[in-house]
Design a protein around this motif. Structure first.
Motif, PDB file in Angstrom:
ATOM      1  N   THR A   1      -8.108  -8.707  -9.361  1.00  0.00           N
ATOM      2  CA  THR A   1      -7.379  -9.406  -8.308  1.00  0.00           C
ATOM      3  C   THR A   1      -7.040  -8.409  -7.204  1.00  0.00           C
ATOM      4  OG1 THR A   1      -5.479 -10.843  -7.869  1.00  0.00           O
ATOM      5  CG2 THR A   1      -5.145  -9.078  -9.486  1.00  0.00           C
TER       6      THR A   1
ATOM      7  N   GLY B   1     -10.795 -12.698  -8.998  1.00  0.00           N
ATOM      8  CA  GLY B   1      -9.646 -13.536  -8.689  1.00  0.00           C
ATOM      9  C   GLY B   1      -9.517 -14.029  -7.264  1.00  0.00           C
TER      10      GLY B   1
ATOM     11  N   SER C   1      -3.260 -14.950  -5.577  1.00  0.00           N
ATOM     12  CA  SER C   1      -4.136 -14.696  -6.722  1.00  0.00           C
ATOM     13  C   SER C   1      -3.409 -13.893  -7.794  1.00  0.00           C
ATOM     14  CB  SER C   1      -5.393 -13.942  -6.272  1.00  0.00           C
ATOM     15  OG  SER C   1      -6.153 -13.510  -7.374  1.00  0.00           O
ATOM     16  N   GLU C   2      -2.680 -12.856  -7.386  1.00  0.00           N
ATOM     17  CA  GLU C   2      -1.956 -12.045  -8.365  1.00  0.00           C
ATOM     18  C   GLU C   2      -0.905 -12.870  -9.095  1.00  0.00           C
ATOM     19  OE1 GLU C   2      -2.083  -7.484  -6.799  1.00  0.00           O
ATOM     20  OE2 GLU C   2      -0.696  -8.823  -5.748  1.00  0.00           O
TER      21      GLU C   2
END
Length: 319
Positions: free
Chosen positions: A48, A16, A57-58
């Protein structure tokens, strides 16, 4: 210890960092399309970290997975770096490598309370009630001793409480990961760029993980770009910097042998780590749906056994 579930689900795990704007901006729509493409090619493992885009990203990964049954996929994230308010007067690109505003900054906190806070905040960004794997992220960058004596035992305690299913350490440092494995607390390690077709300084560690029952997730299998094209270009990168001439020459020699067998260099690079019994899967990043589909095609490529024999014969792999 061994992860209490099979990591080998789908062609690879989705990495990620790219959808966190690694080096380049990615729109929310493109990030969503990238995750959707991963799902469409059969990916069911997603990695991630708070580090990736300072939480971006999360958040993006969680949004893309929100409508899918939680039992149908696995997620890993990382602890060790808390996100705290930053100056907001620029970007994170120079200091962290992500094209996002620096309204947040990373703060190392290996304490049990810091580990728990990190995980809780990751769950909030992801919109999930649990992750399957939690890694201690790059403790060697800050304090390996504190990481392995404070954070890793705290992760193991969360595993024993049932908060997460498996724990480990992620790093590109072979010595750090070796020390982590020595603690006996790791179910899995995430090994970045040190067991690739180009170089295998972690070969002894990977063999030891097999003997101890510690699973390995190999990442950075293209050495940050060097092995991602059939013929490495002069301006290609190695470990996120311009590739030295000697390293470029070795990559081109690998490519030449691959070509003789009708295999591309990235096909072989993706296949190589999985030949080791301890390597349960690889995680591959992407910043577009096209990159995901390209990686899926590479993962499906047939790599003849004769290729590995020829690489050994030419001194490009250990005998």
């Amino acid at each position: 210890m061994t992860a209490p579930f099979d990591l080998d689900t789908g062609p690879f795990w989705f990495g990620g960092a790219g959808i966190g704007n690694l080096l380049h901006p990615v729109t929310d729509d493109d990030a969503r399309a990238t995750v959707d493409a991963a799902w469409d090619v059969g990916v069911r493992g997603f990695d991630t970290a708070p580090h990736y885009g300072l939480g971006r990203s999360e958040r993006r990964l969680g949004a893309a997975l929100a409508d899918r049954p939680r039992s149908s996929y696995r997620v890993s994230t990382k602890v060790g770096r808390l996100l705290v308010p930053g100056s907001g007067d620029g970007t994170d690109l120079a200091s962290g490598g992500f094209a996002v505003p620096n309204d947040l900054v990373r703060q190392w906190d290996p304490s049990p309370s810091g580990v728990r806070r990190s995980l809780d905040e990751s769950l909030e960004r992801l919109g999930l009630d649990h992750v399957d794997i939690a890694y201690l992220h790059d403790p060697d960058v800050y304090s390996l001793t504190d990481g392995l004596t404070q954070a890793l035992p705290a992760l193991a305690a969360l595993r024993d409480e049932g908060v997460v299913q498996a724990v480990g350490v992620g790093s590109n440092s072979v010595s750090a990961l070796s020390a982590a494995v020595d603690t006996g607390l790791c179910d899995v390690i995430m090994l970045a760029g040190r067991y690739t077709l180009l170089e295998q300084p972690a070969a002894e560690l990977v063999a030891r993980c097999a003997a101890l029952g510690v699973d390995v997730v190999a990442v950075g299998v293209y050495n940050s770009g060097l092995l991602s094209n059939p013929l490495p270009a002069p301006d290609t990168t190695y470990d996120y910097a311009p590739a030295p001439a000697s390293v470029l020459e070795r990559a081109r020699a690998l490519a030449a042998v691959c070509s003789r067998h009708g295999v591309t260099l990235p096909d072989a690079a993706l296949a190589f780590p999985r030949r080791a019994p301890a390597v349960r899967t690889v995680a591959v990043g992407a910043q577009s749906a096209a990159q995901v589909r390209e990686n899926a095609a590479r993962a499906a490529a047939v790599v003849p056994e004769e290729l590995w024999a020829d690489l050994r014969a030419e001194g490009l792999l250990p005998a």
